[in-house]
Design an enzyme around this catalytic site. Structure first.
Site, mmCIF file in Angstrom:
data_model
loop_
_atom_site.group_PDB
_atom_site.id
_atom_site.type_symbol
_atom_site.label_atom_id
_atom_site.label_comp_id
_atom_site.label_asym_id
_atom_site.label_seq_id
_atom_site.Cartn_x
_atom_site.Cartn_y
_atom_site.Cartn_z
ATOM 1 C CE LYS A 1 -1.866 3.219 2.761
ATOM 2 N NZ LYS A 1 -2.173 4.180 1.723
ATOM 3 N N GLY B 1 7.104 6.046 7.667
ATOM 4 C CA GLY B 1 6.187 7.189 7.701
ATOM 5 C C GLY B 1 6.373 7.978 8.980
ATOM 6 N N GLY B 2 5.304 8.631 9.414
ATOM 7 C CA GLY B 2 5.376 9.493 10.593
ATOM 8 C C GLY B 2 5.335 8.699 11.898
ATOM 9 C CD GLU C 1 13.526 5.150 8.383
ATOM 10 O OE1 GLU C 1 14.194 4.691 9.312
ATOM 11 O OE2 GLU C 1 13.617 6.324 7.991
ATOM 12 C CB CYS D 1 13.247 10.302 7.109
ATOM 13 S SG CYS D 1 13.767 9.082 5.950
ATOM 14 C CD GLU E 1 10.099 14.042 10.939
ATOM 15 O OE1 GLU E 1 9.032 13.497 11.262
ATOM 16 O OE2 GLU E 1 10.990 13.474 10.290
#
Ligand code: NDP
Length: 498
Positions: free
Chosen positions: A177, A230-231, A252, A286, A385
């Protein structure tokens, strides 16, 4: 009347199809807000079909010799090389990174697929001596089964390929996805494997909202491993959901990556590095440099030069090779970054930029000026972030203070130090709490043959890429072969071992 955009289906069991009456969503060019393509807003039912197809394909794919799996990967890499100019352009149009970086995204995919193809002739286990006579001990790697790959938009071909190529060579089957706003890029990834001859059902592609499709993938008991980038908030949710099913969840997540600039650094070299690290991909890597920690002896000089360089930095059409920085990736990204800029204006000193760019072509897209704040360590912009073109510059008086500041954030992905002092460079290698440390280079610049990942809230201990990439996607089986023709007992002469 608005132009009709191309419509795509799901890829399940080797077939592209749209479920009847499926809801749809469109992806958008962040430089122009023009629609790019339309995708199925998948449902839990679609995920169920995709997992069923992947489970059905598993046995045969597992039994395919790994070098043969590698041949398919090599063919995928070859096809992607041919398509690189076209796919690079799709990346730039849909995600907004400048064209050299769009092509770089695809090149990283090619490099990694080739690297993993070679892994088909390694997939090393160990042979280990037994404590008993006439007994042979070894380990072999086995695939996990059906794995879920959930990916973000910032490296819309490279991150999917990091996961897919490693999972495939290890013998797993996949439900993939992608981030909804870069589904068109993800589709190119899937097509490459399809065209390379991947058997049906081995790779399945379900588009749709993370809260629906992602949740269903993570919750399905047949999915044994989830690989997520992702976040942090989403990562935490995925981890908790995966834990209910005792799954292996590889995360990650974010970063707040520092460059430390010491008084003995080559400032010209550092200038190029900081500009690329902070504003490449509009700061949406990132590993982007979001903090610059500068020794007081070179602080004014360096900051002045950095700001002067930004005056010649063009923000605009990412397809134009002369553009330095494109738009940010989406309306959501724009909103979040502008919110942080507003926070920064209250708590720190704005030295450059700090605005949404407007007028002419800017009005059609999500353009934000490269932004520099001078700040004390401890402000929100220096610790949270932002994931945009916003650099926080912090003055320090010593190496020790620089390291304390660098480490005092919740993340630990990438880090960098510019110094000519070799002793200090080696100390930094040990002192910086991060999965990656660069010396005399910016915080960005991963190479596929080296492990990638971070410490603290950047993840949960795993690594992607490098020779360890397959750890995430394989189980180690330990095998004991006793050829003594008698019952032998480990540990105790007259009893039983575990
Ligand atoms: P998300 O973490 O929301 O999205 C990443 C992926 O997870 C997407 O495919 C998303 O799908 C999917 N997803 C969303 N919700 C769920 C869920 N409940 N279960 C399973 N999958 C889910 O990142 P965003 O795109 O919203 O970005 C938010 C922030 O995350 C950024 O501002 C940045 O700070 C950070 N980020 C970090 C990245 C990194 O490389 N470490 C990359 C991207 C973002 P969908 O797109 O459909 O929502």
């Amino acid at each position: 009347m608005a132009a009709k955009v191309e419509e795509f289906g799901l890829f399940i069991g080797g077939k592209w199809a749209s479920p009847p009456k499926a809801k749809r969503f469109k992806t958008v060019n962040p430089a122009t807000r023009e629609p790019i393509a339309s995708f199925v807003s998948g449902t839990a039912k679609d995920v169920d079909r995709a997992v069923t197809a992947a489970a059905k394909a598993f046995h045969s794919w597992k039994e395919t010799p790994a070098p043969k799996r590698g041949d398919i990967l090599l063919e995928a890499a070859r096809i992607l090389k041919e398509r690189k100019p076209e796919v690079g352009k799709i990346v730039t149009r849909e995600m907004g990174k400048v064209i050299s970086e769009g092509l770089g995204d695809v090149q990283e995919s090619i490099d990694f697929i080739e690297y993993m193809a070679g892994e088909g002739r390694r997939l090393f286990g160990e042979t280990v001596p037994s404590e008993l006579r006439s007994k042979f001990c070894l380990t072999v790697r086995q695939p996990k089964g059906v794995v879920a790959c959930i990916t973000p938009w910032n490296f819309p071909t490279a991150i999917p390929n990091w996961k897919i190529a490693a999972a495939l060579i290890s013998g797993n089957t996949i439900v993939f996805k992608p981030a909804s706003n870069t589904a068109r890029c993800a589709l190119e990834v899937v097509r490459v494997y399809q065209d390379a001859g991947l058997p049906k059902g081995v790779l399945n592609f379900v588009t749709g909202p993370g809260g629906v499709v992602g949740n269903a993938m993570v919750s399905d008991p047949r999915v044994r491993t989830v690989s997520f980038t992702g976040g942090v908030e989403t990562g935490r949710e995925v981890y908790v959901r995966g834990a209910q099913g005792l799954k292996m969840v590889h995360l990650e997540l974010g970063g707040k990556n520092p460059v430390i600039l010491m008084e003995d650094a080559d400032l010209d070299l550092a200038l190029d590095g900081v500009l690329f690290g902070a504003f490449g991909t509009s700061g949406q890597r990132c590993t982007a440099t979001s903090r610059l920690i500068v020794h007081k002896d070179v602080y004014d000089d360096f900051l002045g030069r950095l700001i002067a360089r930004l005056d010649g930095f063009t923000v605009g059409d990412p397809l134009d090779p002369k553009t330095g920085m494109g738009p940010v990736a989406s309306a959501d990204q724009e909103r979040k970054i502008l919110e942080y800029i507003a926070i920064g204006k209250k708590e720190a000193k704005l030295r450059y930029g700090g605005t949404k760019l407007t007028g002419g072509a800017y009005d059609r897209g999500y353009f934000i000026s490269p932004t520099i704040f001078e700040t004390k360590h401890g402000t929100r912009i220096s610790k949270e972030e932002i994931f945009g073109p916003v650099l926080s510059v912090i003055k320090v008086g010593s190496y020790e203070k620089a390291v304390r500041v660098a480490n005092d954030v919740e993340y630990g992905l990438s880090s960098s130090i510019y110094t000519r002092d070799v002793n200090r460079a080696f100390r930094a290698m040990g002192d910086l709490e991060a999965g990656i440390t660069y010396v005399n280079a910016p915080t960005i610049g991963a190479e596929v043959q080296l492990p990638f990942g971070g410490v603290k809230n950047t993840g949960n201990g795993g690594r992607e890429a490098g020779s360890v990439a397959i750890d995430e996607f394989t189980e180690i089986k330990t095998v004991f072969i006793d050829f003594s023709s008698k019952l032998q007992k480990a540990q105790i002469e007259d009893g039983g071992g575990e």
